[in-house]
Structures are given as structure tokens and as C-alpha cells.
Design a protein around this motif. Sequence first.
Motif, PDB file in Angstrom:
ATOM      1  N   VAL A   1       0.775  -1.099  -0.163  1.00 23.48           N
ATOM      2  CA  VAL A   1      -0.070  -0.028   0.061  1.00 23.48           C
ATOM      3  C   VAL A   1       0.866   1.333   0.048  1.00 23.48           C
ATOM      4  O   VAL A   1       2.090   1.068  -0.165  1.00 23.48           O
ATOM      5  N   CYS A   2       0.254   2.410  -0.016  1.00 19.20           N
ATOM      6  CA  CYS A   2       0.954   3.680   0.165  1.00 19.20           C
ATOM      7  C   CYS A   2       2.121   3.937   1.068  1.00 19.20           C
ATOM      8  O   CYS A   2       3.286   4.252   0.846  1.00 19.20           O
ATOM      9  N   GLN A   3       2.090   3.173   2.355  1.00 15.96           N
ATOM     10  CA  GLN A   3       3.152   3.060   2.966  1.00 15.96           C
ATOM     11  C   GLN A   3       4.391   2.420   2.813  1.00 15.96           C
ATOM     12  O   GLN A   3       5.495   2.936   2.639  1.00 15.96           O
ATOM     13  N   ASP A   4       4.062   1.175   2.130  1.00 14.33           N
ATOM     14  CA  ASP A   4       5.167   0.478   1.348  1.00 14.33           C
ATOM     15  C   ASP A   4       5.734   1.170   0.180  1.00 14.33           C
ATOM     16  O   ASP A   4       6.958   1.098   0.168  1.00 14.33           O
ATOM     17  N   PHE A   5       4.957   1.726  -0.686  1.00 18.07           N
ATOM     18  CA  PHE A   5       5.519   2.388  -1.827  1.00 18.07           C
ATOM     19  C   PHE A   5       6.444   3.568  -1.285  1.00 18.07           C
ATOM     20  O   PHE A   5       7.467   3.710  -1.894  1.00 18.07           O
ATOM     21  N   ALA A   6       5.982   4.181  -0.282  1.00 15.76           N
ATOM     22  CA  ALA A   6       7.003   5.382   0.066  1.00 15.76           C
ATOM     23  C   ALA A   6       7.880   5.075   0.730  1.00 15.76           C
ATOM     24  O   ALA A   6       9.324   5.269   0.722  1.00 15.76           O
ATOM     25  N   HIS A   7       7.888   3.951   1.612  1.00 15.74           N
ATOM     26  CA  HIS A   7       9.270   3.253   2.415  1.00 15.74           C
ATOM     27  C   HIS A   7      10.350   2.705   0.950  1.00 15.74           C
ATOM     28  O   HIS A   7      11.271   3.189   1.233  1.00 15.74           O
ATOM     29  N   VAL A   8       9.799   2.159   0.300  1.00 17.13           N
ATOM     30  CA  VAL A   8      10.765   1.455  -0.930  1.00 17.13           C
ATOM     31  C   VAL A   8      11.442   2.766  -1.605  1.00 17.13           C
ATOM     32  O   VAL A   8      12.561   2.515  -1.876  1.00 17.13           O
TER      33      VAL A   8
ATOM     34  N   ARG B   1      12.369  11.980   3.000  1.00 17.71           N
ATOM     35  CA  ARG B   1      11.646  11.645   4.298  1.00 17.71           C
ATOM     36  C   ARG B   1      10.532  11.347   3.943  1.00 17.71           C
ATOM     37  O   ARG B   1       9.859  11.681   2.712  1.00 17.71           O
ATOM     38  N   TYR B   2       9.513  10.685   4.869  1.00 16.42           N
ATOM     39  CA  TYR B   2       8.187  10.388   4.896  1.00 16.42           C
ATOM     40  C   TYR B   2       7.230  11.345   5.094  1.00 16.42           C
ATOM     41  O   TYR B   2       7.488  12.068   6.277  1.00 16.42           O
ATOM     42  N   VAL B   3       6.080  11.201   4.444  1.00 13.60           N
ATOM     43  CA  VAL B   3       5.129  12.259   4.698  1.00 13.60           C
ATOM     44  C   VAL B   3       3.784  11.582   4.944  1.00 13.60           C
ATOM     45  O   VAL B   3       3.599  10.787   3.906  1.00 13.60           O
TER      46      VAL B   3
ATOM     47  N   TRP C   1       3.244   9.507   1.347  1.00 14.21           N
ATOM     48  CA  TRP C   1       4.114   9.821   0.218  1.00 14.21           C
ATOM     49  C   TRP C   1       5.536  10.193   0.736  1.00 14.21           C
ATOM     50  O   TRP C   1       5.757   9.890   1.779  1.00 14.21           O
ATOM     51  N   LEU C   2       6.418  10.816  -0.051  1.00 18.76           N
ATOM     52  CA  LEU C   2       7.860  11.294   0.336  1.00 18.76           C
ATOM     53  C   LEU C   2       8.213  12.348  -0.225  1.00 18.76           C
ATOM     54  O   LEU C   2       7.552  12.961  -1.146  1.00 18.76           O
TER      55      LEU C   2
ATOM     56  N   GLU D   1      19.247  23.412  -2.925  1.00 21.40           N
ATOM     57  CA  GLU D   1      19.176  24.681  -2.066  1.00 21.40           C
ATOM     58  C   GLU D   1      18.066  25.459  -2.695  1.00 21.40           C
ATOM     59  O   GLU D   1      17.196  25.912  -1.971  1.00 21.40           O
ATOM     60  N   GLU D   2      18.021  25.487  -4.072  1.00 19.56           N
ATOM     61  CA  GLU D   2      16.992  26.319  -4.586  1.00 19.56           C
ATOM     62  C   GLU D   2      15.415  25.853  -4.666  1.00 19.56           C
ATOM     63  O   GLU D   2      14.421  26.487  -4.544  1.00 19.56           O
ATOM     64  N   LEU D   3      15.483  24.281  -4.738  1.00 23.92           N
ATOM     65  CA  LEU D   3      14.072  23.555  -5.016  1.00 23.92           C
ATOM     66  C   LEU D   3      13.552  23.399  -3.514  1.00 23.92           C
ATOM     67  O   LEU D   3      12.438  23.185  -3.074  1.00 23.92           O
ATOM     68  N   GLY D   4      14.505  23.009  -2.622  1.00 19.34           N
ATOM     69  CA  GLY D   4      14.232  22.451  -1.397  1.00 19.34           C
ATOM     70  C   GLY D   4      13.359  21.060  -1.380  1.00 19.34           C
ATOM     71  O   GLY D   4      14.054  20.099  -2.340  1.00 19.34           O
ATOM     72  N   TRP D   5      12.521  20.703  -0.513  1.00 15.55           N
ATOM     73  CA  TRP D   5      11.889  19.456  -0.321  1.00 15.55           C
ATOM     74  C   TRP D   5      10.736  19.269  -1.642  1.00 15.55           C
ATOM     75  O   TRP D   5      10.017  20.163  -1.821  1.00 15.55           O
ATOM     76  N   LEU D   6      11.053  18.375  -2.391  1.00 15.86           N
ATOM     77  CA  LEU D   6      10.125  17.942  -3.556  1.00 15.86           C
ATOM     78  C   LEU D   6       9.361  16.659  -3.245  1.00 15.86           C
ATOM     79  O   LEU D   6       9.805  15.835  -3.021  1.00 15.86           O
ATOM     80  N   GLY D   7       7.951  16.977  -3.228  1.00 15.47           N
ATOM     81  CA  GLY D   7       7.055  15.755  -2.973  1.00 15.47           C
ATOM     82  C   GLY D   7       6.893  14.806  -4.214  1.00 15.47           C
ATOM     83  O   GLY D   7       6.668  15.292  -5.487  1.00 15.47           O
ATOM     84  N   LEU D   8       6.749  13.620  -3.675  1.00 16.65           N
ATOM     85  CA  LEU D   8       6.490  12.547  -4.959  1.00 16.65           C
ATOM     86  C   LEU D   8       5.704  11.503  -4.238  1.00 16.65           C
ATOM     87  O   LEU D   8       5.788  10.935  -3.134  1.00 16.65           O
TER      88      LEU D   8
END
Length: 324
Positions: free
Chosen positions: A194-201, A214-216, A240-241, A247-254
Motif C-alpha cells: 500500500v502507500c506506506q510500502d511504496f513510500a518506504h521503498v 523523508r516520509y510524509v 508519500w515522500l 538549495e533552490e528547490l528544497g523538498w520535492l514531494g513525490l
Amino acid sequence: MAAPTPRSAESPRQISYRISHQTEYHYSEPVAACQNQIRMQPVDGGNLVCHDTLVRIDPDPNSWDEHSDYFGNLVTTFSIESIHTALRVVVESRVTVTKPVISDAEALIPWEQALREQTGWLNPHIEEHRYRSPRIVPSDSFAAYAGESFAPGRKIVEAALDLTRRINHDFRYDSTATTVDTTTEEAFGLRAGVCQDFAHVEIACLRSIGLAARYVSGYLRTEPPPGKERLVGADESHAWLEIYAGEELGWLGLDPTNACLVSTDHIPICVGRDYGDVSPMRGVVLGGGTNTLKVSVDVAPVEANSAPASTSGKDAGESSLGKP
């Protein structure tokens, strides 16, 4: 955890939401006392603004404390020291989410440059997400899988999105394949979860080539089939993660569950090294026998200038959090 949901081709620039997260426990035997922590309250940061949050607990707690944890998540700790056979926690929030913007220059940053910019003593809260955590252990197997997307010189956004889409393609969404205790290595071997596993992988893959991830946990707005009304309470928690993309973009959500970059359909609540840092509710009970759990989440878009939820009349079982 939320199943894959078809996303619209173009997300609006900004969306406001009302969120209701209701958790109910029913016990076969009386509970003499319990102590719990909840992490369901959004906080300002990144592309999210929290306008107000209201927490209601039944039975009324005997003690109540609020604090921010190491990662900046808002935590409520409470105890109930009276006999009860059920516990109900409702968290209602109003937030506004703004669509992240990636400039042409940011999209052209090579991933090796992003790696250089996240190391060193000046970035301790970034670099710590490059290493193992209780549920995620980097390995050569994860590195080899990531390497197919992160070729030398490839742009960070392009490479990260390619890895996200490959996991979505190669892994089967199956809520029966794993449990909350399934290890990341097991989910990787099963190519299912499930989504938890997809994010962890995906986090394991990124950390295995040195990148911070990092995990979100949060919520995902779901869209009903054409011609159908949305079902109240049918939305779910989602995971998700985020990758540190320089430095310019910072944290990018996937979002590997939905093969996309994170946008205004995603409502972040907590961040951490892995799921163990952000579980919505945890605690201990004295007595209770066996229990049944019911969780209902409702995510409803609203007008950005609508009136905030009431935060008046709070007592031992009701607290206003976030912005007044």
C-alpha cells in the motif's frame, strides 16, 4: 491507506479544505485507564497554511498536553483515568494548499549537485534523512534499482519522477499483501503493498544512493467517478515522500502510489524518517479485552475565504489548535 486515485491533468493553483478525521475504538471489556498520542493536526509549512484545528475527545481526558516533536509535528498527548468501553477522537481542520512551482532553472539541476548541497554540518536536518531509520535500511539492492533512474548527470526532478513512476509501474497496489509491520525489504521483494510500502521503498532507494528523503503522512483528495457524488467519510489517510532536491528547490514531494509529483490534491500533516515517526494515533490501555477500530476521514474542498471552524468553548475534551 489510500488506494491509487486518477489525478486530474492540471491542478488548480490553490485549494482550501475542511478535513475531519474521526477515530473510534470499542472495547469488549472495560478500560480502566489509557494514555494516547495523536498526530493529526496540520501545521504551517511548505505549501500548506493551517487556519484552525479543533480536537474533540470522548470521554473527557483527565490530562492534556500539546507540544511540537523533533520534526516539527504537532502532538497532543492525553490520558483518561476513568472506566470506559469506547474512545472517540475527532480532529477537524481548515487548511489551504498552494501548488508547488518548479522553475525551468530548478528543473535543470543535476542530481549530483543536489547531493552535494545536502551534506555537511550546515544542514543537519537534511543530512539525517540520508541514513537508515528504524523501518528503512539502505542496501545495494535498493541502490541498483534507483540507479536505473539516476544516471550520471541526469536532472534531479526528471530522475526522481522517473523512479516514482517506475515504482508505480513495477509494484502492485494490494491492501492484503502487507501489514503495518511488513518490512521495507519484504515489500520490495513482494513488489506489492500500500502507500506506506511504496513510500518506504522509494525512500530506501534514494537513501541508498546518498540522497536525503523523508516520509510524509497526510490526506489525498479523492475524485468520485463521473456523474457520482463524493461520499462523505470515504477519503483516507495517505503517505508519500519528499526528496531534498537542492538549495533552490528544497523538498520535492513525490507520490509513487499515484506516479506523480505532489500538488494541491495532497494535504501534508506530518513528516519523519519513516512511518514510525508519524503514526496518527498510538497509546496504551489498561484492560479493554479485544477492540474494534473504525476510522473515517473526510476531505472537502471549500471556498478559500469561508468562515473558519469554531474554536470557542473549549474544555477538557475540546481544544483549539493552530491559528486562531
